[in-house]
Write a protein that holds these residues in place. Sequence first.
Motif, PDB file in Angstrom:
ATOM      1  N   ALA A  18       6.804   3.393 -10.171  1.00  0.00           N
ATOM      2  CA  ALA A  18       7.279   2.128  -9.602  1.00  0.00           C
ATOM      3  C   ALA A  18       6.191   1.391  -8.822  1.00  0.00           C
ATOM      4  O   ALA A  18       6.056   0.173  -8.933  1.00  0.00           O
ATOM      5  CB  ALA A  18       8.495   2.375  -8.716  1.00  0.00           C
ATOM      6  N   GLY A  19       5.411   2.113  -8.022  1.00  0.00           N
ATOM      7  CA  GLY A  19       4.374   1.471  -7.221  1.00  0.00           C
ATOM      8  C   GLY A  19       3.288   0.828  -8.062  1.00  0.00           C
ATOM      9  O   GLY A  19       2.781  -0.257  -7.732  1.00  0.00           O
ATOM     10  N   TYR A  20       2.927   1.482  -9.157  1.00  0.00           N
ATOM     11  CA  TYR A  20       1.900   0.942 -10.056  1.00  0.00           C
ATOM     12  C   TYR A  20       2.412  -0.312 -10.762  1.00  0.00           C
ATOM     13  O   TYR A  20       1.719  -1.337 -10.838  1.00  0.00           O
ATOM     14  CB  TYR A  20       1.516   2.015 -11.073  1.00  0.00           C
ATOM     15  CG  TYR A  20       0.489   1.586 -12.086  1.00  0.00           C
ATOM     16  CD1 TYR A  20      -0.784   1.192 -11.698  1.00  0.00           C
ATOM     17  CD2 TYR A  20       0.794   1.579 -13.444  1.00  0.00           C
ATOM     18  CE1 TYR A  20      -1.731   0.804 -12.629  1.00  0.00           C
ATOM     19  CE2 TYR A  20      -0.142   1.186 -14.387  1.00  0.00           C
ATOM     20  CZ  TYR A  20      -1.401   0.803 -13.976  1.00  0.00           C
ATOM     21  OH  TYR A  20      -2.337   0.411 -14.904  1.00  0.00           O
ATOM     22  N   LEU A  21       3.653  -0.247 -11.263  1.00  0.00           N
ATOM     23  CA  LEU A  21       4.238  -1.397 -11.948  1.00  0.00           C
ATOM     24  C   LEU A  21       4.477  -2.551 -10.978  1.00  0.00           C
ATOM     25  O   LEU A  21       4.393  -3.724 -11.372  1.00  0.00           O
ATOM     26  CB  LEU A  21       5.558  -0.986 -12.617  1.00  0.00           C
ATOM     27  CG  LEU A  21       5.478   0.158 -13.631  1.00  0.00           C
ATOM     28  CD1 LEU A  21       6.857   0.458 -14.190  1.00  0.00           C
ATOM     29  CD2 LEU A  21       4.500  -0.148 -14.748  1.00  0.00           C
ATOM     30  N   MET A  22       4.771  -2.213  -9.733  1.00  0.00           N
ATOM     31  CA  MET A  22       4.998  -3.233  -8.712  1.00  0.00           C
ATOM     32  C   MET A  22       3.799  -4.171  -8.592  1.00  0.00           C
ATOM     33  O   MET A  22       3.962  -5.397  -8.481  1.00  0.00           O
ATOM     34  CB  MET A  22       5.262  -2.558  -7.363  1.00  0.00           C
ATOM     35  CG  MET A  22       5.334  -3.497  -6.176  1.00  0.00           C
ATOM     36  SD  MET A  22       5.089  -2.615  -4.621  1.00  0.00           S
ATOM     37  CE  MET A  22       3.330  -2.198  -4.723  1.00  0.00           C
ATOM     38  N   ILE A  23       2.594  -3.623  -8.618  1.00  0.00           N
ATOM     39  CA  ILE A  23       1.376  -4.438  -8.495  1.00  0.00           C
ATOM     40  C   ILE A  23       1.285  -5.440  -9.639  1.00  0.00           C
ATOM     41  O   ILE A  23       0.911  -6.610  -9.447  1.00  0.00           O
ATOM     42  CB  ILE A  23       0.126  -3.534  -8.475  1.00  0.00           C
ATOM     43  CG1 ILE A  23       0.166  -2.581  -7.275  1.00  0.00           C
ATOM     44  CG2 ILE A  23      -1.142  -4.359  -8.454  1.00  0.00           C
ATOM     45  CD1 ILE A  23       0.160  -3.281  -5.935  1.00  0.00           C
ATOM     46  N   ILE A  24       1.658  -5.015 -10.840  1.00  0.00           N
ATOM     47  CA  ILE A  24       1.601  -5.910 -12.001  1.00  0.00           C
ATOM     48  C   ILE A  24       2.648  -7.009 -11.886  1.00  0.00           C
ATOM     49  O   ILE A  24       2.390  -8.177 -12.195  1.00  0.00           O
ATOM     50  CB  ILE A  24       1.792  -5.101 -13.297  1.00  0.00           C
ATOM     51  CG1 ILE A  24       0.689  -4.044 -13.424  1.00  0.00           C
ATOM     52  CG2 ILE A  24       1.794  -6.024 -14.517  1.00  0.00           C
ATOM     53  CD1 ILE A  24       0.878  -3.085 -14.565  1.00  0.00           C
ATOM     54  N   TYR A  25       3.839  -6.631 -11.412  1.00  0.00           N
ATOM     55  CA  TYR A  25       4.884  -7.651 -11.227  1.00  0.00           C
ATOM     56  C   TYR A  25       4.483  -8.656 -10.152  1.00  0.00           C
ATOM     57  O   TYR A  25       4.750  -9.856 -10.288  1.00  0.00           O
ATOM     58  CB  TYR A  25       6.212  -6.992 -10.867  1.00  0.00           C
ATOM     59  CG  TYR A  25       6.954  -6.442 -12.058  1.00  0.00           C
ATOM     60  CD1 TYR A  25       7.337  -7.271 -13.100  1.00  0.00           C
ATOM     61  CD2 TYR A  25       7.288  -5.095 -12.151  1.00  0.00           C
ATOM     62  CE1 TYR A  25       8.010  -6.775 -14.207  1.00  0.00           C
ATOM     63  CE2 TYR A  25       7.971  -4.585 -13.237  1.00  0.00           C
ATOM     64  CZ  TYR A  25       8.328  -5.433 -14.268  1.00  0.00           C
ATOM     65  OH  TYR A  25       8.994  -4.948 -15.358  1.00  0.00           O
ATOM     66  N   THR A  43       0.838  -1.210   0.000  1.00  0.00           N
ATOM     67  CA  THR A  43       0.000   0.000   0.000  1.00  0.00           C
ATOM     68  C   THR A  43       0.866   1.250   0.000  1.00  0.00           C
ATOM     69  O   THR A  43       0.591   2.211  -0.730  1.00  0.00           O
ATOM     70  CB  THR A  43      -0.921   0.009   1.233  1.00  0.00           C
ATOM     71  OG1 THR A  43      -1.720  -1.182   1.239  1.00  0.00           O
ATOM     72  CG2 THR A  43      -1.824   1.232   1.219  1.00  0.00           C
ATOM     73  N   GLY A  44       1.920   1.234   0.820  1.00  0.00           N
ATOM     74  CA  GLY A  44       2.805   2.386   0.898  1.00  0.00           C
ATOM     75  C   GLY A  44       3.513   2.673  -0.410  1.00  0.00           C
ATOM     76  O   GLY A  44       3.595   3.828  -0.847  1.00  0.00           O
ATOM     77  N   TYR A  45       4.005   1.630  -1.077  1.00  0.00           N
ATOM     78  CA  TYR A  45       4.712   1.822  -2.350  1.00  0.00           C
ATOM     79  C   TYR A  45       3.756   2.223  -3.472  1.00  0.00           C
ATOM     80  O   TYR A  45       4.167   2.885  -4.435  1.00  0.00           O
ATOM     81  CB  TYR A  45       5.462   0.553  -2.745  1.00  0.00           C
ATOM     82  CG  TYR A  45       6.749   0.349  -1.986  1.00  0.00           C
ATOM     83  CD1 TYR A  45       7.798   1.253  -2.098  1.00  0.00           C
ATOM     84  CD2 TYR A  45       6.921  -0.756  -1.152  1.00  0.00           C
ATOM     85  CE1 TYR A  45       8.984   1.067  -1.400  1.00  0.00           C
ATOM     86  CE2 TYR A  45       8.104  -0.949  -0.448  1.00  0.00           C
ATOM     87  CZ  TYR A  45       9.126  -0.028  -0.579  1.00  0.00           C
ATOM     88  OH  TYR A  45      10.301  -0.208   0.122  1.00  0.00           O
ATOM     89  N   PHE A  46       2.495   1.811  -3.375  1.00  0.00           N
ATOM     90  CA  PHE A  46       1.524   2.144  -4.423  1.00  0.00           C
ATOM     91  C   PHE A  46       1.001   3.576  -4.287  1.00  0.00           C
ATOM     92  O   PHE A  46       0.570   4.172  -5.280  1.00  0.00           O
ATOM     93  CB  PHE A  46       0.343   1.162  -4.373  1.00  0.00           C
ATOM     94  CG  PHE A  46      -0.672   1.384  -5.452  1.00  0.00           C
ATOM     95  CD1 PHE A  46      -0.407   0.996  -6.752  1.00  0.00           C
ATOM     96  CD2 PHE A  46      -1.892   1.987  -5.171  1.00  0.00           C
ATOM     97  CE1 PHE A  46      -1.336   1.206  -7.760  1.00  0.00           C
ATOM     98  CE2 PHE A  46      -2.832   2.195  -6.169  1.00  0.00           C
ATOM     99  CZ  PHE A  46      -2.555   1.798  -7.474  1.00  0.00           C
ATOM    100  N   THR A  47       1.068   4.136  -3.079  1.00  0.00           N
ATOM    101  CA  THR A  47       0.492   5.458  -2.807  1.00  0.00           C
ATOM    102  C   THR A  47       0.972   6.564  -3.754  1.00  0.00           C
ATOM    103  O   THR A  47       0.159   7.379  -4.211  1.00  0.00           O
ATOM    104  CB  THR A  47       0.755   5.863  -1.345  1.00  0.00           C
ATOM    105  OG1 THR A  47       0.146   4.882  -0.483  1.00  0.00           O
ATOM    106  CG2 THR A  47       0.168   7.237  -1.045  1.00  0.00           C
ATOM    107  N   PRO A  48       2.281   6.656  -4.103  1.00  0.00           N
ATOM    108  CA  PRO A  48       2.712   7.729  -5.011  1.00  0.00           C
ATOM    109  C   PRO A  48       1.970   7.769  -6.335  1.00  0.00           C
ATOM    110  O   PRO A  48       1.811   8.842  -6.931  1.00  0.00           O
ATOM    111  CB  PRO A  48       4.204   7.428  -5.220  1.00  0.00           C
ATOM    112  CG  PRO A  48       4.605   6.716  -3.982  1.00  0.00           C
ATOM    113  CD  PRO A  48       3.429   5.888  -3.595  1.00  0.00           C
ATOM    114  N   ASN A  49       1.492   6.597  -6.800  1.00  0.00           N
ATOM    115  CA  ASN A  49       0.762   6.563  -8.067  1.00  0.00           C
ATOM    116  C   ASN A  49      -0.585   7.268  -7.967  1.00  0.00           C
ATOM    117  O   ASN A  49      -1.153   7.676  -8.978  1.00  0.00           O
ATOM    118  CB  ASN A  49       0.551   5.110  -8.502  1.00  0.00           C
ATOM    119  CG  ASN A  49      -0.085   5.000  -9.857  1.00  0.00           C
ATOM    120  OD1 ASN A  49       0.512   5.338 -10.867  1.00  0.00           O
ATOM    121  ND2 ASN A  49      -1.321   4.532  -9.896  1.00  0.00           N
ATOM    122  N   LEU A  50      -1.102   7.408  -6.743  1.00  0.00           N
ATOM    123  CA  LEU A  50      -2.395   8.059  -6.534  1.00  0.00           C
ATOM    124  C   LEU A  50      -2.264   9.578  -6.479  1.00  0.00           C
ATOM    125  O   LEU A  50      -3.264  10.286  -6.525  1.00  0.00           O
ATOM    126  CB  LEU A  50      -3.031   7.555  -5.235  1.00  0.00           C
ATOM    127  CG  LEU A  50      -3.246   6.035  -5.136  1.00  0.00           C
ATOM    128  CD1 LEU A  50      -3.816   5.677  -3.778  1.00  0.00           C
ATOM    129  CD2 LEU A  50      -4.151   5.540  -6.256  1.00  0.00           C
TER     130      LEU A  50
END
Length: 293
Positions: free
Chosen positions: A169-176, A108-115
């Motif tokens: 990075a956070g958005y791509l992380m979810i796909i990986y 959640t923390g790494y994905f937050t910047p994408n928001l």
Amino acid sequence: MKNNKALRNTGLFLLFGGPSLFAFTVVFVIPFFVGLYLTFTKWDVISNDGSFVGFVNYVEVFRDDSFLTQLWFTIRYVFFTVIISNLLAFFIALALTSGMKGERWLRTGYFTPNLIGGIVLGYLWQSLFSRVFPFLGQKYGWAIFETSWLTNTDKAFWALVIATAWQLAGYLMIIYIAGFAGVPKDVIEAAKMDGAGHFTVLRKIVLRLSIPAIVVCVFLSLSRSFLTYDLNLSLTKGGPFNSTELATYHIVQKAFLSNQYGIGQAEAIVLFVIVAAVALTQSYLLKKLEVES
């Protein structure tokens, strides 16, 4: 009976797919063809002149040294942004699928910047590069941070790359992570039992079986990087000395500030063709690699 079935299927399609099709047509298809038409005109809002000029605007695009320079700058920016953001996302996803504690919170923390919107993100990093980092650099003697990166032509480029990669990075992380979930655990366990080390398992198994996720991530990071505008506007505003103007920033300036809508739209079409060609080429090459592996 066949006619009734066809009518029923058409009705179901219009019921469920109609709103999306209508929105796609209004938001994308119609503006695209209107914009394509404008590239063949000398459109001027002030004089309301929309006279047809043929391919003159496209000729002017390739005579515009400023646009060509910024297009090359954009290609450099996209190249480094795609590599850095995908490497970050890949290794973060790898770490967050290793069974460590607090994985969900960290995701959640790494994905937050994408928001965070590009404008807000740009002002956030502008404050960091202009105030926070120089303060820390002067206080602790870190030469690389003693002056603002945004006042140096070379460092401003890297500031733009870092800010974009941090957001992507956070958005791509979810796909990986989704890609890693499809890697059979028994295959990894069998490889380890045969004596394969962590690096061998990563290179021979995880990486090869994650190629579909890599294809998607590279495609998304390419398209989003090529079309970056809001972050460029809020972080560097094209400076210093117009050294960090991306192609999209130049197009907006040309169309809305210089009142050269025809040329600006022609530049947008040229950029669209380049993005489509690059994205389709990388997708084809990586898909071919997927089949071979």
